[in-house]
Write a protein that holds these residues in place. Structure first.
Motif, short mmCIF file in Angstrom:
data_model
loop_
_atom_site.label_atom_id
_atom_site.label_comp_id
_atom_site.label_asym_id
_atom_site.label_seq_id
_atom_site.Cartn_x
_atom_site.Cartn_y
_atom_site.Cartn_z
N VAL A 81 -52.14 117.16 -4.02
CA VAL A 81 -51.13 118.11 -4.45
C VAL A 81 -51.75 119.49 -4.42
O VAL A 81 -52.75 119.74 -5.10
N LEU A 82 -51.17 120.37 -3.61
CA LEU A 82 -51.71 121.71 -3.41
C LEU A 82 -50.90 122.70 -4.23
O LEU A 82 -49.65 122.60 -4.29
N PRO A 83 -51.55 123.66 -4.90
CA PRO A 83 -50.81 124.58 -5.77
C PRO A 83 -49.98 125.56 -4.97
O PRO A 83 -50.19 125.77 -3.77
N ALA A 84 -49.06 126.21 -5.63
CA ALA A 84 -48.27 127.28 -5.02
C ALA A 84 -49.13 128.53 -4.86
O ALA A 84 -50.15 128.70 -5.54
N GLY A 85 -48.70 129.42 -3.97
CA GLY A 85 -49.36 130.72 -3.84
C GLY A 85 -50.60 130.74 -2.97
O GLY A 85 -51.38 131.69 -3.03
N ALA A 89 -45.00 124.42 0.92
CA ALA A 89 -43.74 124.88 0.35
C ALA A 89 -43.89 126.31 -0.17
O ALA A 89 -44.95 126.68 -0.70
N ALA A 90 -42.85 127.09 -0.02
CA ALA A 90 -42.88 128.48 -0.49
C ALA A 90 -42.63 128.52 -1.99
O ALA A 90 -41.59 128.07 -2.47
N GLY A 91 -43.61 129.00 -2.75
CA GLY A 91 -43.43 129.20 -4.19
C GLY A 91 -43.44 127.93 -5.00
O GLY A 91 -42.98 127.94 -6.15
N ALA A 92 -43.94 126.83 -4.44
CA ALA A 92 -43.97 125.57 -5.20
C ALA A 92 -45.17 124.74 -4.75
O ALA A 92 -45.81 125.02 -3.73
N GLU A 93 -45.49 123.71 -5.54
CA GLU A 93 -46.55 122.80 -5.16
C GLU A 93 -46.14 122.01 -3.92
O GLU A 93 -44.94 121.82 -3.64
N THR A 94 -47.15 121.55 -3.17
CA THR A 94 -46.91 120.75 -1.97
C THR A 94 -47.75 119.50 -2.03
O THR A 94 -48.97 119.57 -2.30
#
Length: 412
Positions: free
Chosen positions: A131-135, A75-80
């Motif tokens: 859960v993968l962090p944003a950025g 996801a762009a700019g959010a957790e995935t």
């Protein structure tokens, strides 16, 4: 640092640069090559460039322990949150990656379709998902096929003297052998009636032969095959015969001692009886009496008898000569400036080498001169780190000046 003004000082001696040029000019690259297994190739000179037969690494792999994903799934700019579809250790071939994450370990091949690896420290894993962090950056922690070396690339040039890291690279490419040049064969003598082999009883007024031991080690580090022919006594007739015999079976005849101007220094006459001398004295300190020529057509180098002079003469004359014979693409090591912790005055016209040790001081290093200043002091070589080099036109240095420094580790 104080330098000589008013033009060049004429000493009547051959400069070290000129002597080295003459030594190299006398040497001829030796014919012959051999294909050696990597276990035997360290220190040999490559006769052929090494060309990569495959990519290195040969496949895309993880640079860290973590999770391989497709960047497009993030996801762009959010957790995935992605399901964990499987795991791969180094040496295993993974499957195609669908929508999800693949547990992976350092060095393991990434699944087809994965283009990013997320470090395990940056994720939260639970109930078969992560859960993968944003950025996250596209391509993070991924080593691509051919990233280090591309197939068909020249990785080592002909003329390279092989080092452990070179052999590691060749092995990583899957090559078991390298083609190397012939090593120079050097006949080594010491001269002098006062010399005794180490380990034997020492008569009055005699000394142990340290030069030959030191030269043998330096020759081997320089990539030569050494024929250690022992001690030559000072009788001129026997000296000439032994030199001719050595010249017949070697590529270089190397001696220490007997090249000064004393009545018992017969090497010069013995060389002239069956060959020639191109130079006799070099404008350096220590090491002025150095003989360069040939015996029965074989190059000859006669070093002085004092150990420090032997060391200096070998480093700056024998080393480039041997490199030329071995076909090595050799460049003398560059000196780096260091701050001096002593003052010293010298005569102009000669290049002078001072034995020093480096000590940490403030924001850098300072060179301290060894108290053993004589050319016969082996302790000054063993208990120091390298040489301060003072050029021909330098007449004085003061504490706090900078001067060129050559570490011993870079000479051999």
């Amino acid at each position: 640092m104080t330098r000589l003004g008013g033009g060049r000082h004429g000493s009547g001696l051959v400069t070290l640069d000129e002597a080295a040029a003459r030594a190299v000019a006398r040497a001829v690259p030796l014919p012959g090559t051999a294909a050696l297994p990597l276990a035997e190739a360290d220190g040999h000179v490559l006769a052929q460039a090494v060309i990569a037969p495959r990519d290195l690494p040969p496949f895309a792999n993880a640079a860290v322990d973590g999770y391989a994903v497709r960047f497009a799934d993030l996801a762009a700019g959010a957790e995935t949150c992605l399901p964990v579809l499987g795991r791969t250790f180094a040496g295993e071939a993974p499957a195609m990656l669908a929508h999800g994450a693949w547990r992976i370990f350092t060095g393991a091949a990434v699944p087809d379709g994965a283009d990013t690896v997320v470090m395990q420290e940056d994720v939260a894993a639970a109930d078969g998902a992560v859960v993968l962090p944003a950025g996250i950056r596209r391509g993070a922690h991924l080593r691509l096929a051919g990233e280090d070396v591309a197939c068909g690339q020249e990785v080592l040039p002909a003329g390279r003297r092989l080092r452990p890291q070179d052999l590691g690279l060749v092995a990583a490419l899957g090559l078991a052998r390298v083609t190397v040049r012939a090593r120079p064969r050097v006949a080594l003598f010491s001269t002098g009636d006062e010399l005794v082999e180490p380990g034997r009883p020492l008569p009055p007024a005699a000394i142990y032969d340290a030069n030959r031991v030191m030269l043998r080690a330096m020759l081997r580090r320089a990539g030569a095959d050494v024929a250690d022919l022992g001690i030559l006594r000072d009788g001129a007739a026997g000296l000439e015969r032994r030199l001719r015999e050595a010249a017949a079976v070697s590529d270089l005849v190397l001696t220490s001692g007997g090249v000064s101007v004393g009545e018992a220094d017969h090497v010069r006459d013995a060389v002239l009886a069956s060959g020639r001398l191109d130079l006799w004295q070099v404008a350096i300190k220590p090491g002025k009496p150095i003989a360069l020529g040939s015996v029965a057509g074989t190059p000859f180098l006669g070093l002085p008898g004092n150990p420090v002079a032997v060391f200096v003469g070998f480093a700056f004359l024998a080393r480039p000569l041997l490199a030329r014979m071995a076909g090595e693409a050799y460049l003398p090591p560059p000196a780096r400036p260091v701050r001096l912790g002593f003052a010293h005055g010298k005569k102009p016209g000669r290049r002078e080498f001072l034995r020093v040790s480096l000590e940490p001081s403030g924001d850098g290093w300072v060179a301290r001169r060894h108290p053993g200043e004589g050319a016969g002091s082996l302790a000054s070589l063993a208990q120091s780190d390298g040489l301060i080099v003072l050029a021909e036109d330098v007449v004085a240095v003061e504490a706090g000046d900078e001067a060129p420094f050559l570490p011993y580790a870079e000479l051999f």
